[in-house]
Design an enzyme around this catalytic site. Sequence first.
Site, mmCIF file in Angstrom:
data_model
loop_
_atom_site.group_PDB
_atom_site.id
_atom_site.type_symbol
_atom_site.label_atom_id
_atom_site.label_comp_id
_atom_site.label_asym_id
_atom_site.label_seq_id
_atom_site.Cartn_x
_atom_site.Cartn_y
_atom_site.Cartn_z
ATOM 1 N N HIS A 39 55.908 46.282 45.461
ATOM 2 C CA HIS A 39 54.813 45.995 44.527
ATOM 3 C C HIS A 39 54.397 47.294 43.844
ATOM 4 O O HIS A 39 54.271 48.330 44.498
ATOM 5 C CB HIS A 39 53.635 45.397 45.312
ATOM 6 C CG HIS A 39 52.540 44.845 44.442
ATOM 7 N ND1 HIS A 39 52.776 43.943 43.426
ATOM 8 C CD2 HIS A 39 51.195 45.036 44.443
ATOM 9 C CE1 HIS A 39 51.622 43.628 42.842
ATOM 10 N NE2 HIS A 39 50.654 44.282 43.436
ATOM 11 N N LYS A 81 47.366 32.735 44.253
ATOM 12 C CA LYS A 81 46.461 33.051 45.365
ATOM 13 C C LYS A 81 45.014 33.057 44.873
ATOM 14 O O LYS A 81 44.767 33.042 43.668
ATOM 15 C CB LYS A 81 46.852 34.385 45.995
ATOM 16 C CG LYS A 81 46.793 35.568 45.063
ATOM 17 C CD LYS A 81 47.509 36.770 45.684
ATOM 18 C CE LYS A 81 47.604 37.900 44.707
ATOM 19 N NZ LYS A 81 47.042 39.139 45.139
ATOM 20 N N ARG A 89 56.955 38.204 39.627
ATOM 21 C CA ARG A 89 55.781 37.580 40.278
ATOM 22 C C ARG A 89 54.575 37.766 39.363
ATOM 23 O O ARG A 89 54.016 38.854 39.285
ATOM 24 C CB ARG A 89 55.478 38.260 41.624
ATOM 25 C CG ARG A 89 56.627 38.265 42.613
ATOM 26 C CD ARG A 89 56.144 38.823 43.957
ATOM 27 N NE ARG A 89 55.485 40.099 43.840
ATOM 28 C CZ ARG A 89 56.082 41.288 43.967
ATOM 29 N NH1 ARG A 89 57.364 41.354 44.241
ATOM 30 N NH2 ARG A 89 55.387 42.406 43.834
ATOM 31 N N TYR A 101 12.244 36.854 40.461
ATOM 32 C CA TYR A 101 11.834 37.677 41.600
ATOM 33 C C TYR A 101 11.537 39.109 41.166
ATOM 34 O O TYR A 101 12.298 39.704 40.391
ATOM 35 C CB TYR A 101 12.955 37.732 42.642
ATOM 36 C CG TYR A 101 13.195 36.432 43.371
ATOM 37 C CD1 TYR A 101 12.213 35.858 44.162
ATOM 38 C CD2 TYR A 101 14.429 35.791 43.277
ATOM 39 C CE1 TYR A 101 12.457 34.665 44.841
ATOM 40 C CE2 TYR A 101 14.679 34.603 43.949
ATOM 41 C CZ TYR A 101 13.688 34.041 44.731
ATOM 42 O OH TYR A 101 13.928 32.878 45.390
ATOM 43 N N CYS A 153 18.954 34.765 40.351
ATOM 44 C CA CYS A 153 18.668 34.175 41.664
ATOM 45 C C CYS A 153 19.966 33.604 42.236
ATOM 46 O O CYS A 153 21.007 33.656 41.593
ATOM 47 C CB CYS A 153 17.627 33.073 41.532
ATOM 48 S SG CYS A 153 16.150 33.566 40.629
ATOM 49 N N ARG A 180 50.015 50.217 50.804
ATOM 50 C CA ARG A 180 49.161 49.089 51.209
ATOM 51 C C ARG A 180 49.848 48.301 52.312
ATOM 52 O O ARG A 180 49.405 48.278 53.439
ATOM 53 C CB ARG A 180 48.869 48.219 49.977
ATOM 54 C CG ARG A 180 47.947 47.056 50.233
ATOM 55 C CD ARG A 180 47.573 46.323 48.961
ATOM 56 N NE ARG A 180 48.668 45.540 48.392
ATOM 57 C CZ ARG A 180 48.516 44.659 47.406
ATOM 58 N NH1 ARG A 180 47.325 44.447 46.868
ATOM 59 N NH2 ARG A 180 49.542 43.987 46.932
ATOM 60 N N ASP A 229 20.788 30.498 42.631
ATOM 61 C CA ASP A 229 21.261 29.278 41.958
ATOM 62 C C ASP A 229 20.819 29.168 40.501
ATOM 63 O O ASP A 229 21.206 28.223 39.822
ATOM 64 C CB ASP A 229 20.719 28.038 42.688
ATOM 65 C CG ASP A 229 20.785 28.195 44.193
ATOM 66 O OD1 ASP A 229 21.905 28.312 44.705
ATOM 67 O OD2 ASP A 229 19.723 28.253 44.840
#
Length: 401
Positions: free
Chosen positions: A197, A70, A253, A297, A342, A168, A344
């Site tokens: 779980h 996942k 799992r 910044y 920042c 949960r 990017d």
Amino acid sequence: MESCRASPFLTQRTSDYTHGMDIQTSAPYTSAVDPRSKHATWVEVDLAAIEGNARALAGSTNARLMAVVKANGYGHGAIETARAAARGGAAWFGVARPEEALELREAGLENPILVLGPAPKDSLEQLVARDISITVCEREHIISAANAAKSGESVVKTHLKLDTGMSRLGAKPEEAIALARELRAFDSVSFEGLFTHFARADEPEAQLTQAQLKRFNEVVSDFEAADLRPPVVHAANSAATLMLAEAHFDMVRVGIALYGLQPSKEWLLPQEFRPALQWKSQLSRVRELPAGSGVSYGHDYVTENEERIGTFPVGYGDGLRRTKGNQVLIGGKQVPVVGRICMDLSMVQLDSVPEAKVGDEVVLIGNQGGNAISAEQVADHWGSINYEVTCSIGRRVPRLA
Ligand SMILES: Cc1ncc(COP(=O)(O)O)c(C=O)c1O
């Protein structure tokens, strides 16, 4: 500078899901290229490590191995991770969302897949049509699943989830028998699995896990006595797979250990496991700045003396946490990221690597020149866990094998 192999695999999409469950995948590259000539930042995934980790896990149990892929294979790329895990002996794949299951089917993976999380009603017909198993926790889930299967004139495979202490998802253990009878009552429903779980299997204190296991075992015994036991009973995550053989049942799992990452500080993986992911970039600018220069910044960082400051194209838009004190490897040395990160871009202080120049490799997670930064070290620094570190590497960062 190290040369980078790159036979890229791509689990990125050309665009995000915009039409419900449509799967859009971009064509994989076919030629080997140096990633630096094409990408600002990239993740290198050692698929042989994933395969080897899967083999070690499969060899450590008599139960079947489910590779939990996942969240884009914990950030490693779901499809290629699933393929590598299958080569290493994984029989099943576990995902959280219907879209993730459909993506695997779309890529041609035929192993059984279980959607571990709640599947929205409108996704059910598509899941049934692609022979994907679903999780049910209450009567309404069973009825919706039965209806979805009936309208497609097929059978829905279901796993009943029990809440034995995680609070949960899942039915109460005392509801389990009634729900199992309900599952058996529909011709269009196959009762394939029963699972729970663990909340604290990664801690040295085994008491809670033992209590959960006891509750689960009681239900399994009740099911056996009532001739209701489904073929696939499962409970163990990575930590329980490695530490608690009594919890293996018919299938384990495994997520975090498959990627060669530590289940927790307390439970370390055996030596043979190898981390699979490295996150890299390259310097795109290097400048000597005079004393008193503000960087990024807000000018949170101001040079004290003349300093060499480098810029590399990774930011919070790629998943680099906008926090102080990040470190990266350049020229085999650990150097500090300075100034605000920042979206990017980020800046590094390069005084300890005077030879650093534009184009040099920047390692955010991985190895360089005998030095290493692990996902666990980044997690410590972020006040988080390795799971979050690799999962948060953005979709726009290509995964290369
Ligand atoms: C239901 C379920 N099973 C198994 C796993 C795998 O856990 P781990 O990554 O600790 O092996 C997860 C992960 O979150 C999960 O939610």
